[in-house]
Design a protein around this motif. Structure first.
Motif, PDB file in Angstrom:
ATOM      1  N   GLU A  97       0.803  -1.224   0.000  1.00 37.24           N
ATOM      2  CA  GLU A  97       0.000   0.000   0.000  1.00 37.24           C
ATOM      3  C   GLU A  97       0.842   1.283   0.000  1.00 37.24           C
ATOM      4  O   GLU A  97       0.565   2.202  -0.768  1.00 37.24           O
ATOM      5  N   LYS A 100       2.127   1.920  -3.401  1.00 35.70           N
ATOM      6  CA  LYS A 100       1.065   2.391  -4.296  1.00 35.70           C
ATOM      7  C   LYS A 100       0.829   3.893  -4.078  1.00 35.70           C
ATOM      8  O   LYS A 100       0.618   4.649  -5.026  1.00 35.70           O
ATOM      9  N   ARG A 101       0.869   4.318  -2.828  1.00 34.14           N
ATOM     10  CA  ARG A 101       0.646   5.736  -2.526  1.00 34.14           C
ATOM     11  C   ARG A 101       1.763   6.608  -3.069  1.00 34.14           C
ATOM     12  O   ARG A 101       1.526   7.712  -3.544  1.00 34.14           O
ATOM     13  N   VAL A 408      -3.008  -0.910 -10.726  1.00 35.49           N
ATOM     14  CA  VAL A 408      -4.359  -0.987 -10.144  1.00 35.49           C
ATOM     15  C   VAL A 408      -4.800   0.407  -9.689  1.00 35.49           C
ATOM     16  O   VAL A 408      -3.967   1.286  -9.466  1.00 35.49           O
ATOM     17  N   PRO A 409      -6.139   0.617  -9.547  1.00 34.93           N
ATOM     18  CA  PRO A 409      -6.616   1.976  -9.298  1.00 34.93           C
ATOM     19  C   PRO A 409      -6.349   2.534  -7.905  1.00 34.93           C
ATOM     20  O   PRO A 409      -6.238   3.745  -7.757  1.00 34.93           O
ATOM     21  N   GLN A 411      -5.220   1.791  -3.325  1.00 31.09           N
ATOM     22  CA  GLN A 411      -4.457   1.007  -2.342  1.00 31.09           C
ATOM     23  C   GLN A 411      -5.165  -0.289  -1.976  1.00 31.09           C
ATOM     24  O   GLN A 411      -4.538  -1.326  -1.774  1.00 31.09           O
ATOM     25  N   ARG A 412      -6.500  -0.222  -1.889  1.00 29.31           N
ATOM     26  CA  ARG A 412      -7.247  -1.423  -1.533  1.00 29.31           C
ATOM     27  C   ARG A 412      -7.055  -2.491  -2.614  1.00 29.31           C
ATOM     28  O   ARG A 412      -6.875  -3.677  -2.312  1.00 29.31           O
ATOM     29  N   ARG A 415      -3.654  -4.058  -2.243  1.00 32.64           N
ATOM     30  CA  ARG A 415      -3.624  -5.066  -1.160  1.00 32.64           C
ATOM     31  C   ARG A 415      -4.324  -6.350  -1.597  1.00 32.64           C
ATOM     32  O   ARG A 415      -3.790  -7.450  -1.425  1.00 32.64           O
ATOM     33  N   LYS A 416      -5.520  -6.204  -2.185  1.00 35.16           N
ATOM     34  CA  LYS A 416      -6.277  -7.397  -2.570  1.00 35.16           C
ATOM     35  C   LYS A 416      -5.548  -8.193  -3.645  1.00 35.16           C
ATOM     36  O   LYS A 416      -5.557  -9.427  -3.636  1.00 35.16           O
TER      37      LYS A 416
END
Lengths: 639, 93
Positions: A97, A100-101, A408-409, A411-412, A415-416
């Motif tokens: 995460e 990603k941020r 991916v769009p 942070q969630r 993680r997934k």
């Protein structure tokens, strides 16, 4: 080894390659911007991204390398499966995460997000290139190994085919097509590995694998310790060689001239046929004393004893997964151990039968010496510790894996997708034990190439399965190499040319720079793949993990969790990590052996550098950061 | 800033709680992984000890580490999702 080429294998291979190329054509039309080229527009669904992670990560080292290592060294090969999977825990809990941020397209973007430092940009782009190239070599070597049995082509052509297809995939549509190639390949690999495991369990364990060569045994008499005579007049001793504590004799029969190992027990001597290759003084290579075309070089690996419920049996019939492991542990396996020596002007390599208890196969120790009984030294133990450390810390520092977080769009989704990846990869790694052990005991091993154990196991269950598994293995290489070339092209075009050199470019120009970089790295990878033919795939990947863990992970973790980290601290730790890990590798016993020197004379008795280079990188980061605290005082970080 | 994310990232109020949970779970797993390595280094014969169902410690521990990573992944996601739903929805209402 001579392999028969299967038309079905060629057809399935062509279908997969055509499909991959079609996919690239389709996505090429949609790839107009650098965001689309490097990060697939950040629009990939987490489920697709998770399986694509698996497709990216399960490289030639996982399918070809680990299966081969388990087939030859038992549980020690499975250590790689455990370590490779455990590394994802670091990625999920600490890195996914935040990365990603922080990041945009590349690993360097994330590392430099808070500092905007020229030295970080340069160090991170060099690190990405070095790690990716270390990782590329075994993939290309694995591709070459695969085309030999699959298409009947020479090794170098396999490397050229993979390189060309991957350059096309990456240079046409970048991350989008790479993602879907990895998604399809990752899915297929897990599904068909499950099918292969079911075949292994259904087949059970047997003392007599189909079409297995029966190794000859000949009565003999040994006098004066080394003079071997044979009562049977149909054999003539051509040559006798003492190699260490063993004696090998070359016999002449009517058909061919195989080598035998002298086994003496209680004064009774028996000669046991071995597998051999001989390189003669004129460069000709003979297989068991005959030309390769004679087909005298056999696939091997079998059980000499099967114990079920305390009783010896010839075969078990279908077994469950735990029954398979338990029965094998109670049984006795015949492995083949390599020994090289010279006979006059001939260079001879033999593989002799080595009776190994199932118990020894099912616990660590056949490859990595750990117990006092096996003569383990402190360096042996440090090697094991170093390997397990590098595998654990390397995954979340691999640039080609990290860039997938930008596709991916949110942070969630990051993680997934990591959790989907862990589930798919973890399931696959559990299967590697059954595939590897299945190859070990079903008479399919090619002693010259452990990498082919998985596909050759499939061949034992039918040409169709072999064709599909081999084509998927080839796609495996395509998927991983695509990811590596994307990461490398990002390091050159985005990190170095655009961000470090600040060459003014339009967005279209940036995409073009990425494509030219992909072409250059692809051509370089082809050359390396041809030059490094014959190197062990898993060993090299283990080194790539060590370099990544040393160069990148301290920088990532300290950036995220230590407020006093400075730009100079990060840049120096990356450089020290690269230089120390590669330096140790270059002076290691394995490389000494590769240089043609005596391995035990190597200046550094460690094969895996992680135990030294990772702490060194951490110490550098801490010390330099503490010395350059005034740099941070001028910046206002939003932490 | 030069390195903005490829797609805009929404403000996440659950970062601190998720980070804390991640660090705790990381240390739990690392401790168990370290146990495996330490046994290998100090008492490798222990790996051959039959533990359950005729399986030795090496098999149980090895498979256990893989399965544990998957299970802990699902647990981590469950709690993170709860934190996000609770804290991010609260902040917008």
């Amino acid at each position: 080894m001579i392999y028969e080429v299967s038309n079905l294998a060629i057809i399935i291979f062509v279908i997969i390659v055509a499909f991959v190329l079609g996919l690239s054509f389709y996505f090429a039309r949609k790839t107009k911007s650098s965001k689309s080229y490097y990060a697939a527009g950040g629009t990939i669904h987490w489920g697709v991204n998770g399986i694509a992670f698996a497709g990216d990560y399960l490289s030639a080292a996982s399918f070809l390398g680990i299966c081969g290592m388990i087939a030859f060294s038992g549980y020690d090969g499975f250590l790689y499966s455990i370590g490779f999977l455990a590394g994802w825990v670091v990625a999920l809990f600490l890195v996914a995460e935040p990365l990603k941020r922080l990041g945009k397209y590349t690993f360097a973007d994330a590392l430099d997000a808070k500092f905007n430092s020229q030295s970080i940009k340069l160090a991170a782009s060099i690190s990405t290139l070095v790690v990716s190239i270390f990782y590329l070599i075994p993939q290309m070597v694995g591709a070459g190994d695969l085309v030999v049995p699959l298409l009947g082509l020479p090794h170098w052509m396999g490397v050229v085919i993979v390189g060309s297809i991957v350059i096309f995939i990456v240079a046409t549509a970048g991350m989008t097509s790479t993602t879907y190639v990895q998604f399809i390949k990752g899915g297929l690999l897990v599904i068909f590995s499950t099918v292969l495991t079911i075949y292994v369990l259904q087949h059970g364990l047997t003392l007599t694998p189909e079409n297995y060569h029966k190794f000859a045994e000949v009565e003999a008499v040994v006098t004066n310790d080394t003079i071997v005579t044979i009562p049977d007049s149909s054999y003539h001793v051509e040559s006798t060689v003492v190699a260490g504590k063993m004696i090998f004799v070359k016999l002449n029969t009517d058909e061919y001239s195989p080598w035998f190992k002298v086994n003496t027990t209680d004064g009774h001597t028996l000669l046991e046929e071995v597998l051999s290759t001989t390189v003669t003084s004129n460069g000709e290579k003979l297989f068991n004393g005959s030309p390769q075309s004679a087909g005298k070089f056999f696939q091997v690996g079998h059980l000499s004893k099967i114990i079920v419920d305390g009783k010896e049996v010839d075969k078990t019939g279908p077994v469950g997964p735990f029954e398979f492991i338990k029965t094998l542990e109670n049984s006795e396996v015949v492995r083949f151990t390599k020994k090289s020596f010279t006979d006059g002007e001939d260079h001879v390599t033999v593989w002799y039968q080595n009776l190994t208890s199932g118990k020894a196969v099912m616990e660590p120790g056949l490859k990595y010496k750990l117990s006092k009984a096996s003569g383990a030294t402190t360096w042996d133990k440090l090697n094991f510790l170093s390997l397990m450390l590098a595998l654990f810390l390397g995954t979340s520092a691999l640039p080609h894996i990290l860039i997938r977080y930008y596709t991916v769009p949110n942070q969630r989704a990051a993680r997934k997708s990591t959790i989907v990846a862990i589930a798919a990869i973890g399931f696959f790694y559990m299967l590697t034990l059954f595939m590897g052990l299945g190859a070990m005991v079903n008479g399919v091993l090619d002693v010259e190439s452990s990498n082919m154990s998985g596909p050759l196991l499939a061949k034992a269950f039918g040409v169709s399965l072999f064709a599909i598994i081999s084509a998927i293995a080839f796609a495996t290489v395509l998927g991983t190499v695509s990811g590596l070339i994307i990461a490398s092209s990002g390091a050159i075009a985005h990190d170095f040319i655009d961000n470090y050199l600040k060459v003014p470019m339009t967005d279209k120009g940036k995409v073009l720079a990425g494509k030219y970089s992909a072409l250059a790295v692809g051509v370089f990878a082809i050359i390396l793949g041809i030059l490094f033919k014959g190197m062990n795939v898993s060993f090299l990947v283990g080194l790539a993990f060590a370099v990544a863990a040393s160069a990148n992970l301290p920088a990532i973790l300290f950036l995220l969790f230590w407020r006093k980290t400075t730009a100079k601290g990060i840049a120096w730790s990356v450089i020290v990590g690269i230089v120390s890990s590669i330096g140790i590798i270059l002076f290691s016993p394995s490389m000494w052996d590769r240089y043609g020197l005596i391995a035990s004379d190597a200046p550094i008795p460690l094969d895996n550098p992680g135990i030294i280079s990772i702490p060194l990188s951490v110490i550098t980061l801490v010390v330099i950061s503490l010395l350059t605290q005034k740099d941070n005082a001028t910046k206002d970080f939003d932490r | 800033m030069l390195h903005e994310p490829a797609v805009p990232v929404e403000k996440d109020h659950a970062i601190a709680k998720k980070t804390k949970l991640g660090v705790i779970m990381f240390f739990v797993y690392t401790l168990i992984y370290a146990g495996f390595v330490v046994i290998g280094l100090t008492d490798p014969e222990l790996m051959g000890l039959e533990v359950i169902g005729g399986q030795n410690l090496a098999i149980i521990y090895g498979f256990g580490l893989i399965i544990l990573a998957i299970v802990m992944g699902f647990i981590y996601n469950y709690f993170c999702t709860r934190f996000e739903d609770k804290m991010n929805n609260n902040s917008t209402t």
